[in-house]
Design a protein around this motif. Structure first.
Motif, PDB file in Angstrom:
ATOM      1  N   LEU A 205     126.038 -34.460  83.745  1.00  0.00           N
ATOM      2  CA  LEU A 205     125.649 -33.958  82.428  1.00  0.00           C
ATOM      3  C   LEU A 205     124.421 -33.069  82.593  1.00  0.00           C
ATOM      4  CD1 LEU A 205     125.796 -33.959  79.302  1.00  0.00           C
ATOM      5  CD2 LEU A 205     124.365 -36.029  79.354  1.00  0.00           C
ATOM      6  N   LEU A 206     124.513 -31.826  82.140  1.00  0.00           N
ATOM      7  CA  LEU A 206     123.415 -30.868  82.229  1.00  0.00           C
ATOM      8  C   LEU A 206     122.885 -30.541  80.842  1.00  0.00           C
ATOM      9  CD1 LEU A 206     121.657 -28.628  83.587  1.00  0.00           C
ATOM     10  CD2 LEU A 206     123.660 -27.115  83.377  1.00  0.00           C
ATOM     11  N   THR A 207     121.560 -30.556  80.694  1.00  0.00           N
ATOM     12  CA  THR A 207     120.933 -29.973  79.509  1.00  0.00           C
ATOM     13  C   THR A 207     119.809 -29.061  79.985  1.00  0.00           C
ATOM     14  OG1 THR A 207     119.081 -31.484  78.997  1.00  0.00           O
ATOM     15  CG2 THR A 207     121.309 -32.200  78.371  1.00  0.00           C
ATOM     16  N   ALA A 208     119.688 -27.912  79.335  1.00  0.00           N
ATOM     17  CA  ALA A 208     118.617 -26.963  79.657  1.00  0.00           C
ATOM     18  C   ALA A 208     118.324 -26.145  78.422  1.00  0.00           C
ATOM     19  CB  ALA A 208     119.023 -26.054  80.819  1.00  0.00           C
ATOM     20  N   HIS A 209     117.077 -26.211  77.955  1.00  0.00           N
ATOM     21  CA  HIS A 209     116.727 -25.456  76.755  1.00  0.00           C
ATOM     22  C   HIS A 209     115.288 -24.968  76.750  1.00  0.00           C
ATOM     23  CE1 HIS A 209     114.895 -29.304  75.683  1.00  0.00           C
ATOM     24  NE2 HIS A 209     114.164 -28.632  74.824  1.00  0.00           N
ATOM     25  N   ARG A 210     114.440 -25.453  77.669  1.00  0.00           N
ATOM     26  CA  ARG A 210     113.025 -25.081  77.611  1.00  0.00           C
ATOM     27  C   ARG A 210     112.840 -23.600  77.914  1.00  0.00           C
ATOM     28  NH1 ARG A 210     109.016 -28.764  77.122  1.00  0.00           N
ATOM     29  NH2 ARG A 210     109.651 -30.945  77.150  1.00  0.00           N
ATOM     30  N   ALA A 211     111.890 -22.995  77.202  1.00  0.00           N
ATOM     31  CA  ALA A 211     111.676 -21.560  77.335  1.00  0.00           C
ATOM     32  C   ALA A 211     111.362 -21.165  78.773  1.00  0.00           C
ATOM     33  CB  ALA A 211     110.536 -21.124  76.409  1.00  0.00           C
ATOM     34  N   GLU A 212     110.578 -21.976  79.476  1.00  0.00           N
ATOM     35  CA  GLU A 212     110.196 -21.597  80.840  1.00  0.00           C
ATOM     36  C   GLU A 212     111.385 -21.548  81.782  1.00  0.00           C
ATOM     37  OE1 GLU A 212     108.926 -26.052  80.538  1.00  0.00           O
ATOM     38  OE2 GLU A 212     109.086 -24.320  79.204  1.00  0.00           O
ATOM     39  N   ASN A 213     112.475 -22.199  81.406  1.00  0.00           N
ATOM     40  CA  ASN A 213     113.696 -22.144  82.210  1.00  0.00           C
ATOM     41  C   ASN A 213     114.685 -21.111  81.696  1.00  0.00           C
ATOM     42  OD1 ASN A 213     113.006 -24.016  84.154  1.00  0.00           O
ATOM     43  ND2 ASN A 213     113.958 -25.739  83.113  1.00  0.00           N
ATOM     44  N   VAL A 214     115.085 -21.239  80.446  1.00  0.00           N
ATOM     45  CA  VAL A 214     116.198 -20.401  79.984  1.00  0.00           C
ATOM     46  C   VAL A 214     115.772 -18.999  79.588  1.00  0.00           C
ATOM     47  CG1 VAL A 214     117.511 -22.434  79.291  1.00  0.00           C
ATOM     48  CG2 VAL A 214     116.152 -21.215  77.579  1.00  0.00           C
ATOM     49  N   ASP A 215     114.484 -18.784  79.295  1.00  0.00           N
ATOM     50  CA  ASP A 215     114.025 -17.430  78.971  1.00  0.00           C
ATOM     51  C   ASP A 215     113.695 -16.625  80.223  1.00  0.00           C
ATOM     52  OD1 ASP A 215     114.322 -18.140  76.368  1.00  0.00           O
ATOM     53  OD2 ASP A 215     112.199 -18.054  75.839  1.00  0.00           O
ATOM     54  N   ASP A 216     113.665 -17.278  81.355  1.00  0.00           N
ATOM     55  CA  ASP A 216     113.421 -16.626  82.642  1.00  0.00           C
ATOM     56  C   ASP A 216     114.766 -16.507  83.351  1.00  0.00           C
ATOM     57  OD1 ASP A 216     112.943 -16.345  85.496  1.00  0.00           O
ATOM     58  OD2 ASP A 216     110.846 -16.851  85.114  1.00  0.00           O
ATOM     59  N   GLU A 217     115.282 -15.292  83.479  1.00  0.00           N
ATOM     60  CA  GLU A 217     116.633 -15.117  84.003  1.00  0.00           C
ATOM     61  C   GLU A 217     116.792 -15.710  85.399  1.00  0.00           C
ATOM     62  OE1 GLU A 217     119.982 -11.635  84.923  1.00  0.00           O
ATOM     63  OE2 GLU A 217     118.082 -11.115  83.911  1.00  0.00           O
ATOM     64  N   THR A 218     115.800 -15.501  86.264  1.00  0.00           N
ATOM     65  CA  THR A 218     115.910 -16.007  87.629  1.00  0.00           C
ATOM     66  C   THR A 218     115.945 -17.532  87.658  1.00  0.00           C
ATOM     67  OG1 THR A 218     114.785 -14.059  88.535  1.00  0.00           O
ATOM     68  CG2 THR A 218     114.823 -16.044  89.909  1.00  0.00           C
ATOM     69  N   ARG A 219     115.045 -18.156  86.906  1.00  0.00           N
ATOM     70  CA  ARG A 219     115.027 -19.628  86.873  1.00  0.00           C
ATOM     71  C   ARG A 219     116.317 -20.179  86.294  1.00  0.00           C
ATOM     72  NH1 ARG A 219     110.006 -22.325  87.555  1.00  0.00           N
ATOM     73  NH2 ARG A 219     110.698 -24.027  86.196  1.00  0.00           N
ATOM     74  N   PHE A 220     116.803 -19.554  85.220  1.00  0.00           N
ATOM     75  CA  PHE A 220     118.026 -20.044  84.576  1.00  0.00           C
ATOM     76  C   PHE A 220     119.210 -19.921  85.540  1.00  0.00           C
ATOM     77  CE2 PHE A 220     120.563 -19.816  80.305  1.00  0.00           C
ATOM     78  CZ  PHE A 220     121.027 -21.100  80.533  1.00  0.00           C
ATOM     79  N   ARG A 221     119.331 -18.790  86.197  1.00  0.00           N
ATOM     80  CA  ARG A 221     120.425 -18.625  87.159  1.00  0.00           C
ATOM     81  C   ARG A 221     120.301 -19.629  88.303  1.00  0.00           C
ATOM     82  NH1 ARG A 221     123.687 -14.142  86.814  1.00  0.00           N
ATOM     83  NH2 ARG A 221     123.058 -12.530  85.306  1.00  0.00           N
ATOM     84  N   ASN A 222     119.080 -19.877  88.771  1.00  0.00           N
ATOM     85  CA  ASN A 222     118.882 -20.839  89.858  1.00  0.00           C
ATOM     86  C   ASN A 222     119.290 -22.249  89.449  1.00  0.00           C
ATOM     87  OD1 ASN A 222     117.956 -18.953  91.686  1.00  0.00           O
ATOM     88  ND2 ASN A 222     115.778 -19.393  91.344  1.00  0.00           N
ATOM     89  N   VAL A 223     118.937 -22.638  88.209  1.00  0.00           N
ATOM     90  CA  VAL A 223     119.328 -23.964  87.723  1.00  0.00           C
ATOM     91  C   VAL A 223     120.850 -24.085  87.717  1.00  0.00           C
ATOM     92  CG1 VAL A 223     119.414 -25.455  85.695  1.00  0.00           C
ATOM     93  CG2 VAL A 223     117.245 -24.415  86.374  1.00  0.00           C
ATOM     94  N   LEU A 224     121.519 -23.095  87.164  1.00  0.00           N
ATOM     95  CA  LEU A 224     122.978 -23.148  87.087  1.00  0.00           C
ATOM     96  C   LEU A 224     123.604 -23.151  88.477  1.00  0.00           C
ATOM     97  CD1 LEU A 224     123.493 -20.647  84.129  1.00  0.00           C
ATOM     98  CD2 LEU A 224     123.744 -23.140  84.056  1.00  0.00           C
TER      99      LEU A 224
END
Length: 367
Positions: A205-224
């Motif tokens: 189960l994945l949840t991700a919504h914090r600005a520091e993660n999802v508003d940063d394209e590199t961080r968001f792509r890395n998480v996924l």
């Protein structure tokens, strides 16, 4: 001679706050303590919120301010302006705020300028990361509060280190109350596993919504990327109930979601609770999900560089992975192979009773 119970005003603006306030509201109802529910509208949808309160068996709010989204400063200022006449009109003995949202801070600021006492539930949590707006909110609210309800001894010690020792009680966290009150209901009433085609302990189960993660394209792509690889490594399905903020960024950044991650609509509280309970592992950037997973006995990996829920890490329920894909893969592997017989760190499920025991004293003139 019996004294009148104190009147309370619960101020909240997001669904996580409502979930954690629910045990307090139910306990106030049980004791016959008068209360007013004030929804700032920090996160607001009439359709979703009506269903949400109905699902939790809670009365609808007495005031719905519908402040809505804006920059943090403007949103907080709008809330203060809207709350001032409400708190003045209701004139409760105590205003109760919870956690670390902009609604929490707005409730604290408003109350400080008026007559009621201020109670902060979940006091003393610290990430020590001043780049997080939540850190500002929780620190400022703690230093304004008259009643500080710390969930753990660690939180109490942190308050003492900041010079706050009077008016502090260690009560446990109402998240335990909420999870225990609703887990059995979720298992009986939610069809989310069948609806999503999931088997017990066979999915991530994945949840991700914090600005520091999802508003940063590199961080968001890395998480996924890291989560997709971790799920594939362990032959797990992966579901991502995506927050609207996350969905917007997926579209904005033109992200192709890597298999086996499956983006699904957000779930109601009971269905999400069942997903947390039955997942093999949870990967999240949410503070509340870290707590809930620890209570449910589900291993958790946090895709942040720090956490204000350090107790979950100390007992082995949670691992801080950051957002490097390889670190996420390794942390998930460790979480899946580690024991899950930890003792939940947030109390015995009676936090709401302890909090209202203290606030009951306001009615006895001890304010």
């Amino acid at each position: 001679m019996a004294t009148e119970p104190p009147s309370l005003a619960f101020v909240f603006g997001t669904r996580p706050e409502i979930i954690k306030c629910a045990p307090l509201i139910r306990e106030a109802e049980r004791r016959g303590m008068p209360f007013t529910l004030v929804h700032t509208g920090q996160h607001y949808s009439r359709e979703l919120d009506d269903v949400f309160f109905e699902g939790l068996g809670l009365p609808v709010p007495d005031y719905e301010l519908r402040v809505g989204s804006d920059t943090p400063g403007r949103q907080t200022g709008s809330m203060v302006s809207a709350l001032d006449p409400v708190v003045t009109d209701v004139d409760p003995d105590v205003v109760v705020v919870h956690g670390d949202t902009n609604s929490t801070l707005a409730g604290a600021i408003t109350t400080c300028k008026l007559d009621p006492a201020l109670a902060h539930v979940e006091a003393g949590l610290r990430s020590f990361d001043r780049s997080m707006p939540e850190e500002h909110n929780r620190v400022l609210t703690d230093h304004a509060a008259d009643y500080l309800f710390a969930p753990t001894e660690r939180a109490r010690r942190q308050l003492a280190e900041e010079g706050i020792e009077a008016g502090v009680w260690v009560t446990g966290n109402t998240v335990v109350d909420a999870v225990r009150q609703h887990a059995d209901i979720a298992a009986r009433e939610s069809d989310v596993l069948d609806r999503l085609g999931l088997d017990d302990r066979e999915f991530l189960l994945l949840t991700a919504h914090r600005a520091e993660n999802v508003d940063d394209e590199t961080r968001f792509r890395n998480v996924l990327e890291g989560v997709a690889a971790a799920a594939a490594d362990n032959d797990l399905d992966c579901v991502f109930p995506a927050h609207p903020r996350s969905v917007g960024r997926i579209r904005e950044f033109h992200i192709d979601i890597p298999a086996p991650i499956r983006v699904v609509d957000p779930e109601d509280f009971l269905s999400f609770l069942l997903l947390e309970d039955r997942a093999a592992v949870v990967v999240t950037d949410s503070g509340g999900v870290q707590e809930e997973a620890a209570v449910l006995g589900t291993p958790c990996v946090t895709v942040r560089d720090n956490t204000e829920r350090q107790e979950t890490v100390e007992i082995g329920a949670n691992r801080l992975a950051g957002t490097d894909p390889e670190d996420i893969r390794q942390s998930v592997a460790e979480a899946l192979s580690a024991p899950t017989d930890w003792e939940p760190p947030y109390g015995d499920g009676h936090a709401a009773e302890r909090i209202l025991d203290v606030l009951q004293e306001v009615g006895d003139g001890d304010d």
